[in-house]
Design a protein around this motif. Structure first.
Motif, PDB file in Angstrom:
ATOM      1  N   ILE A 146       0.847  -1.183   0.000  1.00 26.66           N
ATOM      2  CA  ILE A 146       0.000   0.000   0.000  1.00 26.66           C
ATOM      3  C   ILE A 146       0.885   1.237   0.000  1.00 26.66           C
ATOM      4  CG2 ILE A 146      -1.883  -1.204   1.166  1.00 26.66           C
ATOM      5  CD1 ILE A 146      -1.214   0.346   3.702  1.00 26.66           C
ATOM      6  N   ILE A 147       0.350   2.320  -0.555  1.00 25.88           N
ATOM      7  CA  ILE A 147       1.122   3.552  -0.705  1.00 25.88           C
ATOM      8  C   ILE A 147       0.321   4.724  -0.148  1.00 25.88           C
ATOM      9  CG2 ILE A 147       2.264   5.113  -2.328  1.00 25.88           C
ATOM     10  CD1 ILE A 147       2.396   2.726  -4.302  1.00 25.88           C
ATOM     11  N   TYR A 148       0.854   5.363   0.869  1.00 21.51           N
ATOM     12  CA  TYR A 148       0.304   6.631   1.359  1.00 21.51           C
ATOM     13  C   TYR A 148       0.831   7.730   0.436  1.00 21.51           C
ATOM     14  CZ  TYR A 148      -1.638   4.908   5.799  1.00 21.51           C
ATOM     15  OH  TYR A 148      -2.404   4.273   6.758  1.00 21.51           O
ATOM     16  N   SER A 149      -0.084   8.451  -0.216  1.00 25.99           N
ATOM     17  CA  SER A 149       0.299   9.268  -1.366  1.00 25.99           C
ATOM     18  C   SER A 149       0.620  10.730  -1.044  1.00 25.99           C
ATOM     19  CB  SER A 149      -0.805   9.214  -2.430  1.00 25.99           C
ATOM     20  OG  SER A 149      -2.008   9.772  -1.930  1.00 25.99           O
ATOM     21  N   GLY A 150       0.780  11.059   0.237  1.00 22.34           N
ATOM     22  CA  GLY A 150       1.186  12.411   0.590  1.00 22.34           C
ATOM     23  C   GLY A 150       0.050  13.228   1.192  1.00 22.34           C
ATOM     24  N   THR A 151       0.415  14.260   1.954  1.00 18.74           N
ATOM     25  CA  THR A 151      -0.572  15.069   2.670  1.00 18.74           C
ATOM     26  C   THR A 151      -0.506  16.531   2.257  1.00 18.74           C
ATOM     27  OG1 THR A 151      -1.481  15.453   4.897  1.00 18.74           O
ATOM     28  CG2 THR A 151       0.901  15.701   4.651  1.00 18.74           C
ATOM     29  N   PRO A 152      -1.647  17.213   2.288  1.00 19.34           N
ATOM     30  CA  PRO A 152      -1.642  18.652   1.995  1.00 19.34           C
ATOM     31  C   PRO A 152      -1.035  19.461   3.141  1.00 19.34           C
ATOM     32  CG  PRO A 152      -3.830  17.672   1.711  1.00 19.34           C
ATOM     33  CD  PRO A 152      -2.992  16.680   2.439  1.00 19.34           C
ATOM     34  N   GLU A 153      -0.990  20.762   2.931  1.00 24.15           N
ATOM     35  CA  GLU A 153      -0.423  21.682   3.925  1.00 24.15           C
ATOM     36  C   GLU A 153      -1.304  21.779   5.170  1.00 24.15           C
ATOM     37  OE1 GLU A 153      -2.999  24.143   1.125  1.00 24.15           O
ATOM     38  OE2 GLU A 153      -1.660  22.410   1.007  1.00 24.15           O
ATOM     39  N   ASN A 154      -0.766  22.476   6.167  1.00 22.62           N
ATOM     40  CA  ASN A 154      -1.430  22.752   7.441  1.00 22.62           C
ATOM     41  C   ASN A 154      -1.549  21.517   8.327  1.00 22.62           C
ATOM     42  OD1 ASN A 154      -1.743  25.510   6.867  1.00 22.62           O
ATOM     43  ND2 ASN A 154      -3.663  25.125   5.777  1.00 22.62           N
ATOM     44  N   VAL A 155      -0.520  20.675   8.292  1.00 21.39           N
ATOM     45  CA  VAL A 155      -0.425  19.624   9.296  1.00 21.39           C
ATOM     46  C   VAL A 155      -0.237  20.308  10.648  1.00 21.39           C
ATOM     47  CG1 VAL A 155       0.540  17.997   7.651  1.00 21.39           C
ATOM     48  CG2 VAL A 155       2.081  19.395   9.024  1.00 21.39           C
ATOM     49  N   GLY A 156      -0.647  19.639  11.706  1.00 17.48           N
ATOM     50  CA  GLY A 156      -0.530  20.280  13.004  1.00 17.48           C
ATOM     51  C   GLY A 156      -0.744  19.329  14.156  1.00 17.48           C
ATOM     52  N   PRO A 157      -0.569  19.823  15.378  1.00 24.65           N
ATOM     53  CA  PRO A 157      -0.597  18.957  16.558  1.00 24.65           C
ATOM     54  C   PRO A 157      -2.008  18.602  17.016  1.00 24.65           C
ATOM     55  CG  PRO A 157      -0.179  21.217  17.210  1.00 24.65           C
ATOM     56  CD  PRO A 157      -0.198  21.208  15.710  1.00 24.65           C
ATOM     57  N   VAL A 158      -2.107  17.458  17.657  1.00 25.60           N
ATOM     58  CA  VAL A 158      -3.340  17.040  18.322  1.00 25.60           C
ATOM     59  C   VAL A 158      -2.996  16.619  19.749  1.00 25.60           C
ATOM     60  CG1 VAL A 158      -4.550  16.326  16.239  1.00 25.60           C
ATOM     61  CG2 VAL A 158      -3.073  14.690  17.408  1.00 25.60           C
ATOM     62  N   VAL A 159      -4.003  16.664  20.625  1.00 25.01           N
ATOM     63  CA  VAL A 159      -3.828  16.273  22.023  1.00 25.01           C
ATOM     64  C   VAL A 159      -4.945  15.307  22.398  1.00 25.01           C
ATOM     65  CG1 VAL A 159      -2.663  18.424  22.644  1.00 25.01           C
ATOM     66  CG2 VAL A 159      -5.151  18.257  22.848  1.00 25.01           C
ATOM     67  N   LYS A 160      -4.811  14.706  23.559  1.00 25.70           N
ATOM     68  CA  LYS A 160      -5.839  13.775  24.018  1.00 25.70           C
ATOM     69  C   LYS A 160      -7.192  14.480  24.109  1.00 25.70           C
ATOM     70  CE  LYS A 160      -2.823  10.647  26.616  1.00 25.70           C
ATOM     71  NZ  LYS A 160      -2.521  10.040  27.929  1.00 25.70           N
ATOM     72  N   GLY A 161      -8.201  13.795  23.617  1.00 23.96           N
ATOM     73  CA  GLY A 161      -9.548  14.352  23.595  1.00 23.96           C
ATOM     74  C   GLY A 161      -9.953  14.910  22.253  1.00 23.96           C
ATOM     75  N   ASP A 162      -8.995  15.206  21.389  1.00 26.97           N
ATOM     76  CA  ASP A 162      -9.311  15.746  20.064  1.00 26.97           C
ATOM     77  C   ASP A 162      -9.990  14.683  19.197  1.00 26.97           C
ATOM     78  OD1 ASP A 162      -8.274  18.227  20.625  1.00 26.97           O
ATOM     79  OD2 ASP A 162      -6.384  17.921  19.546  1.00 26.97           O
ATOM     80  N   VAL A 163     -10.968  15.136  18.406  1.00 31.19           N
ATOM     81  CA  VAL A 163     -11.636  14.265  17.434  1.00 31.19           C
ATOM     82  C   VAL A 163     -11.262  14.731  16.037  1.00 31.19           C
ATOM     83  CG1 VAL A 163     -13.842  13.458  16.524  1.00 31.19           C
ATOM     84  CG2 VAL A 163     -13.540  13.744  18.993  1.00 31.19           C
TER      85      VAL A 163
END
Length: 267
Positions: A234-251
């Motif tokens: 399988i191939i993950y084909s890349g992600t768009p901009e604005n990656v960012g952090p998550v914390v416990k409780g985030d959906v």
């Protein structure tokens, strides 16, 4: 008594025949077969559900392309106009399957204090080969899924700053989240379409597959120059901009035009 030459010849023939029969009999008795090597312990196969099928997709390898959207390449400090494609891998047992219509619990991993989301289209191969031409590459795709390449960003950045492999930032338990596979003969091949990710209802990543620098077909062609691709990859084909952090409780809610939504909760 004098033994005739005829008697000697007969005795020689009989003796030779007896030896031959004995040899044949010995060969007809099966030699003691050594027991086949036995595994010390079972290692379960890693599989992904397939929509509308009783079969499952068994995973062989997970490939991921880095910085495949121009805007994301820029936010990661790269020049998208000059950089050739590069790939990394995740272990197959990093997969976390997420059923359609559910919100799956996703454990916040150890060692990190800066855990990032990366929403992606995932291609699943039914066949492969080496040096696959780009115009034939999509013939090897069985189907597609919506995925998350989860990243321990602080560990990735720290190792990169020291010019060391940053596998620890990408390859860990539950790092390869994805929904079920949808056969391409039902969805068609994805070359464009809106892709987005929201955290607690606020959209963070929002782009279109047409903004990929290297298409899925080109990724398959480039990968096959370095590796012999096979069914189960399988191939993950890349992600768009604005990656960012998550914390416990985030959906997290992931969307891709043409596929059902996928959602996880960080726990």
């Amino acid at each position: 008594m004098k033994t005739s030459t005829i008697d000697l010849d007969r005795r020689t023939m009989l003796a030779t025949g007896a030896l031959a029969l004995a040899g044949a009999a010995a060969q007809s008795v099966p030699a003691h077969a050594e027991a086949a090597p036995k595994a010390m312990f079972p290692v379960p196969a890693v599989t992904i559900p397939i929509v509308g099928a009783s079969e499952v997709f068994q995973v062989r390898r997970i490939y991921c392309i880095g910085r495949n959207y121009a805007a994301h390449a820029i936010e990661r400090g790269s020049d998208p106009t000059r950089e050739p494609p590069f790939f990394f891998q995740k272990p197959t047992d990093a997969i976390q399957n997420v059923a359609i219509g559910t919100v799956a619990d996703h454990p916040y991993p150890s060692l990190t204090k800066n855990y990032h989301h990366e929403v992606e289209l995932v291609a699943a191969l039914k066949s492969g080969g080496a040096n696959i031409p780009a115009d034939k590459a999509l013939d090897h795709v069985y189907g597609y899924a919506l995925g998350l390449d989860m990243t321990r960003r602080d560990l990735q950045n720290g190792m990169a700053a020291e010019k060391k492999p940053w596998e620890i930032g990408k390859s860990f338990d539950h790092a390869a989240v994805l929904g079920p596979i949808h056969p391409a003969d039902k969805t068609g091949h994805f070359t464009q379409g809106a892709i987005s990710l929201a955290v607690n209802g606020a959209v963070r990543q929002n782009s279109d597959l047409k903004n990929m620098i290297w298409s899925v077909a080109e990724q398959i062609a480039k990968l096959s120059e370095a590796f012999e691709l096979k069914a189960g990859d399988i191939i993950y084909s890349g992600t768009p901009e604005n990656v960012g952090p998550v914390v416990k409780g985030d959906v997290l809610l992931c969307k891709l035009e043409g596929l059902p939504d996928m959602s996880i909760k960080i726990v």
